[in-house]
Write a protein that holds these residues in place. Structure first.
Motif, PDB file in Angstrom:
ATOM      1  N   ARG A  55     -58.077-113.571  35.622  1.00  0.00           N
ATOM      2  CA  ARG A  55     -59.392-112.985  35.314  1.00  0.00           C
ATOM      3  C   ARG A  55     -59.758-113.208  33.857  1.00  0.00           C
ATOM      4  O   ARG A  55     -60.907-113.486  33.528  1.00  0.00           O
ATOM      5  CB  ARG A  55     -59.400-111.497  35.661  1.00  0.00           C
ATOM      6  N   PRO A  65     -65.100-102.795  42.613  1.00  0.00           N
ATOM      7  CA  PRO A  65     -63.917-101.972  42.884  1.00  0.00           C
ATOM      8  C   PRO A  65     -64.263-100.615  43.507  1.00  0.00           C
ATOM      9  O   PRO A  65     -64.106 -99.567  42.867  1.00  0.00           O
ATOM     10  CB  PRO A  65     -63.289-101.832  41.496  1.00  0.00           C
ATOM     11  N   GLY A  78     -62.832-107.521  34.864  1.00  0.00           N
ATOM     12  CA  GLY A  78     -63.189-107.378  36.268  1.00  0.00           C
ATOM     13  C   GLY A  78     -64.684-107.489  36.485  1.00  0.00           C
ATOM     14  O   GLY A  78     -65.400-108.178  35.736  1.00  0.00           O
ATOM     15  N   TYR A  79     -65.161-106.765  37.487  1.00  0.00           N
ATOM     16  CA  TYR A  79     -66.557-106.866  37.946  1.00  0.00           C
ATOM     17  C   TYR A  79     -67.564-106.655  36.815  1.00  0.00           C
ATOM     18  O   TYR A  79     -68.469-107.459  36.624  1.00  0.00           O
ATOM     19  CB  TYR A  79     -66.749-105.800  39.027  1.00  0.00           C
ATOM     20  N   ALA A  80     -67.381-105.587  36.034  1.00  0.00           N
ATOM     21  CA  ALA A  80     -68.377-105.257  35.007  1.00  0.00           C
ATOM     22  C   ALA A  80     -68.327-106.207  33.819  1.00  0.00           C
ATOM     23  O   ALA A  80     -69.291-106.308  33.060  1.00  0.00           O
ATOM     24  CB  ALA A  80     -68.186-103.817  34.530  1.00  0.00           C
ATOM     25  N   ASP A  98     -56.489-109.467  30.492  1.00  0.00           N
ATOM     26  CA  ASP A  98     -56.470-108.696  31.741  1.00  0.00           C
ATOM     27  C   ASP A  98     -55.057-108.800  32.291  1.00  0.00           C
ATOM     28  O   ASP A  98     -54.421-109.858  32.175  1.00  0.00           O
ATOM     29  CB  ASP A  98     -57.478-109.287  32.742  1.00  0.00           C
ATOM     30  N   GLU A 127     -66.061 -98.561  28.096  1.00  0.00           N
ATOM     31  CA  GLU A 127     -66.948 -98.262  29.227  1.00  0.00           C
ATOM     32  C   GLU A 127     -66.835 -96.770  29.515  1.00  0.00           C
ATOM     33  O   GLU A 127     -65.905 -96.097  29.085  1.00  0.00           O
ATOM     34  CB  GLU A 127     -66.554 -99.098  30.456  1.00  0.00           C
ATOM     35  N   LYS A 128     -67.826 -96.243  30.215  1.00  0.00           N
ATOM     36  CA  LYS A 128     -67.810 -94.815  30.507  1.00  0.00           C
ATOM     37  C   LYS A 128     -66.859 -94.549  31.674  1.00  0.00           C
ATOM     38  O   LYS A 128     -66.673 -95.431  32.493  1.00  0.00           O
ATOM     39  CB  LYS A 128     -69.228 -94.306  30.820  1.00  0.00           C
ATOM     40  N   LEU A 184     -62.763-102.369  29.105  1.00  0.00           N
ATOM     41  CA  LEU A 184     -63.425-102.467  30.422  1.00  0.00           C
ATOM     42  C   LEU A 184     -62.404-102.331  31.543  1.00  0.00           C
ATOM     43  O   LEU A 184     -62.541-102.942  32.604  1.00  0.00           O
ATOM     44  CB  LEU A 184     -64.141-103.823  30.557  1.00  0.00           C
ATOM     45  N   HIS A 239     -58.599 -95.908  30.767  1.00  0.00           N
ATOM     46  CA  HIS A 239     -59.415 -95.868  29.554  1.00  0.00           C
ATOM     47  C   HIS A 239     -58.687 -95.234  28.377  1.00  0.00           C
ATOM     48  O   HIS A 239     -58.645 -95.793  27.279  1.00  0.00           O
ATOM     49  CB  HIS A 239     -60.723 -95.103  29.806  1.00  0.00           C
ATOM     50  N   GLU A 295     -64.393 -96.642  42.245  1.00  0.00           N
ATOM     51  CA  GLU A 295     -65.691 -96.010  41.983  1.00  0.00           C
ATOM     52  C   GLU A 295     -65.964 -94.848  42.937  1.00  0.00           C
ATOM     53  O   GLU A 295     -66.491 -93.813  42.525  1.00  0.00           O
ATOM     54  CB  GLU A 295     -66.823 -97.042  42.082  1.00  0.00           C
TER      55      GLU A 295
HETATM   56  N1  NAD Z   1     -68.625-102.025  38.627  1.00  0.00           N
HETATM   57  C1  NAD Z   1     -69.782-101.712  38.062  1.00  0.00           C
HETATM   58  O1  NAD Z   1     -70.860-101.942  38.628  1.00  0.00           O
HETATM   59  C2  NAD Z   1     -69.801-101.089  36.704  1.00  0.00           C
HETATM   60  C3  NAD Z   1     -70.994-101.003  36.023  1.00  0.00           C
HETATM   61  C4  NAD Z   1     -71.014-100.445  34.770  1.00  0.00           C
HETATM   62  C5  NAD Z   1     -69.826 -99.952  34.237  1.00  0.00           C
HETATM   63  N2  NAD Z   1     -68.661-100.017  34.937  1.00  0.00           N
HETATM   64  C6  NAD Z   1     -67.441 -99.486  34.305  1.00  0.00           C
HETATM   65  O2  NAD Z   1     -66.688-100.588  33.807  1.00  0.00           O
HETATM   66  C7  NAD Z   1     -65.297-100.299  33.869  1.00  0.00           C
HETATM   67  C8  NAD Z   1     -64.599-101.405  34.626  1.00  0.00           C
HETATM   68  O3  NAD Z   1     -65.161-101.479  35.907  1.00  0.00           O
HETATM   69  P1  NAD Z   1     -65.062-102.780  36.775  1.00  0.00           P
HETATM   70  O4  NAD Z   1     -66.035-102.615  37.853  1.00  0.00           O
HETATM   71  O5  NAD Z   1     -65.101-104.015  35.940  1.00  0.00           O
HETATM   72  O6  NAD Z   1     -63.564-102.598  37.349  1.00  0.00           O
HETATM   73  P2  NAD Z   1     -62.607-103.736  37.885  1.00  0.00           P
HETATM   74  O7  NAD Z   1     -61.507-103.039  38.606  1.00  0.00           O
HETATM   75  O8  NAD Z   1     -63.359-104.797  38.586  1.00  0.00           O
HETATM   76  O9  NAD Z   1     -62.010-104.388  36.540  1.00  0.00           O
HETATM   77  C9  NAD Z   1     -61.071-103.749  35.734  1.00  0.00           C
HETATM   78  C10 NAD Z   1     -60.099-104.820  35.236  1.00  0.00           C
HETATM   79  O10 NAD Z   1     -59.186-104.241  34.334  1.00  0.00           O
HETATM   80  C11 NAD Z   1     -57.914-104.825  34.555  1.00  0.00           C
HETATM   81  N3  NAD Z   1     -56.900-103.894  34.014  1.00  0.00           N
HETATM   82  C12 NAD Z   1     -56.423-102.743  34.549  1.00  0.00           C
HETATM   83  N4  NAD Z   1     -55.568-102.143  33.703  1.00  0.00           N
HETATM   84  C13 NAD Z   1     -55.521-102.923  32.601  1.00  0.00           C
HETATM   85  C14 NAD Z   1     -54.813-102.836  31.374  1.00  0.00           C
HETATM   86  N5  NAD Z   1     -53.997-101.793  31.112  1.00  0.00           N
HETATM   87  N6  NAD Z   1     -54.981-103.824  30.472  1.00  0.00           N
HETATM   88  C15 NAD Z   1     -55.794-104.874  30.735  1.00  0.00           C
HETATM   89  N7  NAD Z   1     -56.481-105.016  31.879  1.00  0.00           N
HETATM   90  C16 NAD Z   1     -56.361-104.043  32.792  1.00  0.00           C
HETATM   91  C17 NAD Z   1     -57.841-105.036  36.047  1.00  0.00           C
HETATM   92  O11 NAD Z   1     -56.911-106.034  36.387  1.00  0.00           O
HETATM   93  C18 NAD Z   1     -59.284-105.450  36.355  1.00  0.00           C
HETATM   94  O12 NAD Z   1     -59.466-106.859  36.318  1.00  0.00           O
HETATM   95  C19 NAD Z   1     -65.172 -98.922  34.525  1.00  0.00           C
HETATM   96  O13 NAD Z   1     -65.054 -97.979  33.493  1.00  0.00           O
HETATM   97  C20 NAD Z   1     -66.513 -98.727  35.221  1.00  0.00           C
HETATM   98  O14 NAD Z   1     -66.865 -97.350  35.245  1.00  0.00           O
HETATM   99  C21 NAD Z   1     -68.608-100.605  36.147  1.00  0.00           C
END
Ligand code: NAD
Length: 390
Positions: free
Chosen positions: A56, A190, A28-30, A51, A110-111, A87, A93, A194
């Motif tokens: 994705r 997301p 996803g985003y991160a 994913d 990821e945290k 991630l 997690h 968050e």
């Molecule tokens: N968004 C930010 O700016 C940012 C920055 C640093 C860290 N993080 C951390 O990174 C982690 C992910 O955040 P994000 O922003 O990428 O979230 P996100 O929702 O954009 O991405 C998460 C992805 O995981 C996939 N997913 C969900 N369950 C799954 C599973 N069981 N198996 C495989 N894929 C699965 C989802 O389809 C999604 O594409 C979180 O722990 C967040 O705290 C986020």
């Protein structure tokens, strides 16, 4: 000791490769932060990604390398996968990390490590039981700024540290166009995850990891949290507190005023005050934020200007070549690189399970915001690595 299907221990498996093979779970985003910065670490190889939203994973591997895996089981059964990088959203997690550890994979998550301290502790125990490495973001302790600050404090540039002021106030998120934010691959931020997770669980680790690396584990603390902008999150329910204040005392006696929030204007600074001067970083989210040193100066008469003008310190480590130049430069791949190096050296990563668990424990206590001073049962000092020798 977890043995794989052809009878090799995790270490034998890792040493049998020239590089450490990494698979990303959750694209996803991160994940763009990670994909963009992985070329900084040639000992890591992106083996692929998975994913539950297949498209994705497909766009991730097209951009950053490797192949798209069909499901988690395919990753777990692949003997060539050394490290799973988790991630997924926070709620996933623990289950993804547990599955990877049970399959004999090392994990970088990821945290936070998990949604509860009990679940996180269980994962740490599982990793130890199976002699697998487990590490977790944030990894900004490896940034040029952090490394330079740690060395300056360790070298005694400001004498004995006594007080730290640390902030991770990112501005009033509720008033920002957060629903429009996209990663470089066009993936939406997301906010539905968050915002309910709250500012503490999302952001406290960025300051706590630096503070604990310098001053040792937290021995006493109090936290206060509140929800100040409850009415401003249109259409969002279950909003977590958006403002937290912490008062922390560390093992070396340094005390800290910490603020984490989504209300006050952006302030991501850290200042350490010693008896010989101060050291400040203006933005802990930028890997190359200058480290400013102010020496104690001679004073005379009724003046409170006892510090010399700020001087920037030369960085003690080189900049990374590949950066994710979005809003912040978080050196995210550095945590996986540290885990990869630890694997080859048969050591624990700097961000060891006990270090990550302690950061998480303090974060949960802060998020609970009980408002009373708590004594903490601190990890043994040799369980938490310190960047600053005392
Ligand atoms: N968004 C930010 O700016 C940012 C920055 C640093 C860290 N993080 C951390 O990174 C982690 C992910 O955040 P994000 O922003 O990428 O979230 P996100 O929702 O954009 O991405 C998460 C992805 O995981 C996939 N997913 C969900 N369950 C799954 C599973 N069981 N198996 C495989 N894929 C699965 C989802 O389809 C999604 O594409 C979180 O722990 C967040 O705290 C986020």
């Amino acid at each position: 000791m977890a043995i794989d299907r052809i009878g090799r221990s995790p270490l034998e498996r890792t040493l049998s490769h020239r590089t450490v093979s990494v698979v990303f779970v959750g694209c996803g985003y991160a994940s763009d932060f990670y994909g963009a910065t992985m070329p900084n670490y040639p000992h890591l190889k992106i083996k692929g990604a998975f994913d539950i939203k297949r498209a994705r994973a497909t766009t991730f591997v097209k951009e950053y390398g490797g192949r798209a895996f069909d499901d988690l089981a395919e990753i777990m059964d692949d003997p060539e996968v050394d490290v799973v990088v988790n991630l997924t959203p926070v709620a996933q997690h623990a289950s993804v990390t547990r599955a990877a550890l049970l399959a004999g994979k090392h994990v970088y998550s990821e945290k936070p490590l998990a949604s509860t301290i009990d679940e996180a502790t269980e994962l740490v125990e599982l990793a130890k039981e199976r002699s697998l490495l487990l590490s977790s973001a944030p990894s900004t302790v490896f940034s040029q700024s952090a490394q330079t600050l740690f060395k300056a404090v360790g070298d005694g540039l400001i004498g004995t540290p006594h007080v730290a002021y640390a902030s991770l106030d990112m501005g009033a998120l509720a008033f920002m166009p957060y629903r429009e934010w996209r990663s470089s691959r066009g993936i939406p931020w997301p906010y539905w995850d968050e915002v309910p997770n709250g500012c503490v669980m999302e952001h406290a680790g960025y300051q706590l990891s630096w503070l604990i690396a310098m001053f040792g584990p937290v021995v006493r603390m109090a936290g206060h949290t509140s929800l100040q902008l409850a009415e401003k999150w249109h259409g969002l329910r279950d909003v977590a507190p958006d403002m937290a204040m912490g008062f922390l005392e560390f093992a070396n006696g340094t005390v800290c005023r910490l603020s984490i929030g989504w209300v006050a204007p952006a302030d991501l600074s850290l200042t350490v005050v010693g008896d010989e001067g101060t050291l400040s970083v203006a933005d802990v989210w930028q890997a190359s934020s200058a480290v400013m040193w102010r020496r104690r100066a001679m004073t005379s008469g009724k003046t409170n200007a006892y510090l010399a003008e700020p001087e920037p310190l030369p960085f003690v480590s080189p900049p990374t070549r590949h950066r994710y130049t979005d809003t912040h430069d978080l050196t995210v791949g550095a945590g996986i690189a540290d885990l990869g190096t630890a694997l080859s050296e048969e050591a624990q990563p700097f961000l060891s399970p006990d270090f990550c668990l302690h950061v998480l424990d303090v974060s949960f206590r802060l998020a609970a915001g009980r408002g009373v001073m708590e004594e903490l049962t601190i990890p043994r000092s040799d369980d938490v690595k310190l960047a600053v020798k005392r």
